[in-house]
Write a protein that holds these residues in place. Sequence first.
Motif, mmCIF file in Angstrom:
data_model
loop_
_atom_site.group_PDB
_atom_site.id
_atom_site.type_symbol
_atom_site.label_atom_id
_atom_site.label_comp_id
_atom_site.label_asym_id
_atom_site.label_seq_id
_atom_site.Cartn_x
_atom_site.Cartn_y
_atom_site.Cartn_z
ATOM 1 N N MET A 49 32.185 45.117 47.292
ATOM 2 C CA MET A 49 31.774 44.708 45.938
ATOM 3 C C MET A 49 30.370 45.244 45.647
ATOM 4 S SD MET A 49 32.004 41.081 44.018
ATOM 5 C CE MET A 49 30.931 40.035 44.960
ATOM 6 N N ILE A 50 30.164 45.706 44.404
ATOM 7 C CA ILE A 50 28.821 46.114 44.005
ATOM 8 C C ILE A 50 28.433 45.357 42.737
ATOM 9 C CG2 ILE A 50 29.667 48.146 42.735
ATOM 10 C CD1 ILE A 50 26.928 49.431 44.011
ATOM 11 N N ILE A 51 27.172 44.959 42.702
ATOM 12 C CA ILE A 51 26.690 44.182 41.559
ATOM 13 C C ILE A 51 25.555 44.960 40.884
ATOM 14 C CG2 ILE A 51 25.656 41.983 40.814
ATOM 15 C CD1 ILE A 51 26.802 40.805 43.461
ATOM 16 N N VAL A 109 26.766 42.315 36.388
ATOM 17 C CA VAL A 109 28.219 42.452 36.413
ATOM 18 C C VAL A 109 28.610 42.914 37.808
ATOM 19 C CG1 VAL A 109 28.100 44.785 35.394
ATOM 20 C CG2 VAL A 109 30.250 43.531 35.327
ATOM 21 N N ALA A 110 29.647 42.294 38.357
ATOM 22 C CA ALA A 110 30.124 42.641 39.696
ATOM 23 C C ALA A 110 31.437 43.400 39.589
ATOM 24 C CB ALA A 110 30.321 41.368 40.517
ATOM 25 N N ILE A 111 31.528 44.459 40.425
ATOM 26 C CA ILE A 111 32.708 45.328 40.396
ATOM 27 C C ILE A 111 33.305 45.399 41.794
ATOM 28 C CG2 ILE A 111 33.536 47.687 39.970
ATOM 29 C CD1 ILE A 111 31.125 48.012 38.051
ATOM 30 N N GLU A 112 34.611 45.234 41.865
ATOM 31 C CA GLU A 112 35.289 45.336 43.157
ATOM 32 C C GLU A 112 36.635 46.017 42.965
ATOM 33 O OE1 GLU A 112 35.514 42.659 47.107
ATOM 34 O OE2 GLU A 112 36.150 41.623 45.288
ATOM 35 N N HIS A 113 36.886 47.018 43.797
ATOM 36 C CA HIS A 113 38.141 47.784 43.732
ATOM 37 C C HIS A 113 38.457 48.238 42.296
ATOM 38 C CE1 HIS A 113 38.580 46.565 47.816
ATOM 39 N NE2 HIS A 113 38.821 45.305 47.530
ATOM 40 N N GLY A 114 37.414 48.693 41.584
ATOM 41 C CA GLY A 114 37.634 49.233 40.242
ATOM 42 C C GLY A 114 37.871 48.189 39.174
ATOM 43 N N ILE A 153 36.522 44.318 37.291
ATOM 44 C CA ILE A 153 35.385 43.440 37.064
ATOM 45 C C ILE A 153 35.620 42.148 37.834
ATOM 46 C CG2 ILE A 153 34.109 42.128 35.322
ATOM 47 C CD1 ILE A 153 35.103 44.459 33.356
ATOM 48 N N ALA A 154 34.693 41.869 38.763
ATOM 49 C CA ALA A 154 34.861 40.691 39.618
ATOM 50 C C ALA A 154 34.074 39.497 39.086
ATOM 51 C CB ALA A 154 34.421 41.015 41.043
ATOM 52 N N GLY A 155 33.122 39.763 38.189
ATOM 53 C CA GLY A 155 32.356 38.657 37.628
ATOM 54 C C GLY A 155 31.263 39.186 36.717
ATOM 55 N N VAL A 156 30.753 38.321 35.841
ATOM 56 C CA VAL A 156 29.672 38.702 34.935
ATOM 57 C C VAL A 156 28.855 37.442 34.667
ATOM 58 C CG1 VAL A 156 31.228 38.402 32.931
ATOM 59 C CG2 VAL A 156 29.131 39.741 32.669
ATOM 60 N N GLY A 157 27.532 37.590 34.582
ATOM 61 C CA GLY A 157 26.720 36.398 34.354
ATOM 62 C C GLY A 157 25.273 36.759 34.082
ATOM 63 N N VAL A 158 24.428 35.761 33.982
ATOM 64 C CA VAL A 158 22.999 35.978 33.736
ATOM 65 C C VAL A 158 22.183 35.419 34.897
ATOM 66 C CG1 VAL A 158 23.049 36.004 31.212
ATOM 67 C CG2 VAL A 158 22.910 33.824 32.405
ATOM 68 N N GLY A 159 20.923 35.897 34.954
ATOM 69 C CA GLY A 159 20.022 35.376 35.972
ATOM 70 C C GLY A 159 19.898 36.286 37.171
ATOM 71 N N GLU A 217 35.317 41.328 31.140
ATOM 72 C CA GLU A 217 35.921 40.058 31.520
ATOM 73 C C GLU A 217 36.523 40.217 32.907
ATOM 74 O OE1 GLU A 217 37.977 37.762 28.103
ATOM 75 O OE2 GLU A 217 38.163 39.862 27.531
ATOM 76 N N GLN A 218 36.449 39.173 33.663
ATOM 77 C CA GLN A 218 36.942 39.208 35.036
ATOM 78 C C GLN A 218 38.400 39.664 35.067
ATOM 79 O OE1 GLN A 218 36.138 35.606 37.134
ATOM 80 N NE2 GLN A 218 36.874 36.393 39.076
ATOM 81 N N GLY A 219 38.687 40.605 35.973
ATOM 82 C CA GLY A 219 40.054 41.077 36.146
ATOM 83 C C GLY A 219 40.354 42.353 35.381
ATOM 84 N N LYS A 220 39.564 42.643 34.347
ATOM 85 C CA LYS A 220 39.803 43.890 33.609
ATOM 86 C C LYS A 220 39.323 45.098 34.416
ATOM 87 C CE LYS A 220 40.173 42.608 28.790
ATOM 88 N NZ LYS A 220 39.812 42.929 27.403
ATOM 89 N N GLN A 221 39.832 46.274 34.050
ATOM 90 C CA GLN A 221 39.371 47.487 34.714
ATOM 91 C C GLN A 221 37.886 47.702 34.422
ATOM 92 O OE1 GLN A 221 41.844 50.979 34.600
ATOM 93 N NE2 GLN A 221 43.725 49.777 34.338
#
Length: 414
Positions: free
Chosen positions: A1-3, A22-27, A29-35, A364-368
Motif C-alpha cells: 500500500m502507498i499513501i 489517499v491510500a492506494i493498494e493493488h491499483g 483506492i484503499a482509503g481517503v481522509g484528512v490529517g 472513493e474506496q474500492g474504485k480504480q
Amino acid sequence: MIIYRADWILPIAGDPMADGWVAIEHGRIAGVGVGGRPDAVDLGDVVILPALVNAHTHLELSHLRGAVPPADRFLDWIGGVMAARRRFPNAEDPTILQAASAAVEEARASGTGLVGDVSNTLVTVPLLREASLPARVFYELLGFDVDDPVGLVREARARVDRIDDAHGNVRISLAPHAPYSVSRALFTAIRDDLDAHHGDVSSVHVGESVDEVEFIARGTGGWRDLLTGLGVWTDTWQAPGVSPAKYLTDLGFLDSRVLAVHGVQCDGEDLSRLHTLGTTVVSCPRSSRYVGVGDPPLEAFYAMGVKVAFGTDSLAGVADVNMFKELAAARRIAPRVSARHLLESATLCGARGLGFGEQFGSIEQGKQAALIAVRLPGPVSDVEEYLLSGIEPVAVTWLDREDPKSQIQNPESR
Ligand SMILES: [Zn+2]
C-alpha cells in the motif's frame, strides 16, 4: 500500500479536503481522509483528483487536426470533414493510426483517464487497449436510407462481439450518428440491441445545428440538400415536425443509458424532457464554437437539473484533447455554474454516462486508482476554481507513475 499526502484532495464525491491523504493498494483506492499520516509520501503543493473523463471524442479523426478550418455554418464544416476523410480511404492508414495513438497519449498526459470514443471503423480499440486508456467505444452507425436496418445492426453486433471484452476497461457498444443521418428503423434496431445488452450505453449527436432543427421540423434546408447530393435522400422519410430531442424521445431512443451529445439547440421543453429521462448531455463547448453552431446553453442545462458531461469532440474541430481546456471554456460560457458542478461533470457524470460509474470518476474506496496530481502555484483560495483556469499538461502528474514525487518536483524532466 502507498499513501500520498497533498495540500488538497478533491474526492468529487464530497467536499474538497485540505491537508488530505489517499491510500492506494493493488491499483485501487484503499482509503481517503484528512490529517497527518507519518507513513505518507508528501506531494506538497498539489491537488489530487480523479482523472478527468472525456465523454465524447473521435480519436480516429485525429489526423485531421488543423485540416478543416473553423466555420460559421456547421454544414460547411462537416463538408470539409467529409472531403478530408475521403483522402484516407483505408481505415488502417498509418497516418490515421499514428495520429490516434498520439491523441491517446496527449489525453493521458493532460489528465484524462477515461474516454467515450466514437468510431466508424473500430481501429481505435486496439490502440486504447495497448495504451491502457479505459474507454467506452461507440461503434457508430449511419444509414438514412437502409434496406435492412436489422441486418445492419446484426452484422455490427457480430463484429463487436468478436472483439469486445465486457469486463475489460475498453468496452464497445453500438451508437447511431444523428437524427439527420439515421432512419427511424435504424434507430429502433440500435435501441433494440441496447435493450438486449444491459451493461451497454449508447450515444447520439442531437440538437447540434440550426440546420438539424429545420430538417427535423420541416424536412427542408441544408441537410435535405446534402442527403440529396449524397444520393441517400428518400421520399419515404417524413419530417417528424418536432425538435430533434423530442423526435428521439418519441422514438423511445433516449433514456438514462444514452448520451445526448451537444444539445446546443435544446429549448426549455427539451431540457425538461432530458431531465425527466435521466439522459446525460455531453457538451463540447470548444468544438461547438469551432464548427459554427454557437455556444451550448450550459447554464440552462444545470438550471434545469440535466446531467451534464463534457467532451472535446474530434481534433477536426478542436485544437487539443486537454479536458482542462474544455473546462476553462465551460467556465467562460457558464460563469454562474459552481466550479464543483463543472468538475463533477468532467469526472463522475462522465464516468456514469459511459457506464463506468462504479470504477472511475471519484475518489472513493474500492474504485480504480485513476488519480492525478495537479501542481498548484502556491496557496490558492479556491482550489476548485483554480482547476477551471486551463491547466497545462506540465502541471499534471499521474499517481500510478513510479515516482510521482520527483515528477512533481521536476516537471520539465518528463
Ligand atoms: Zn462528435
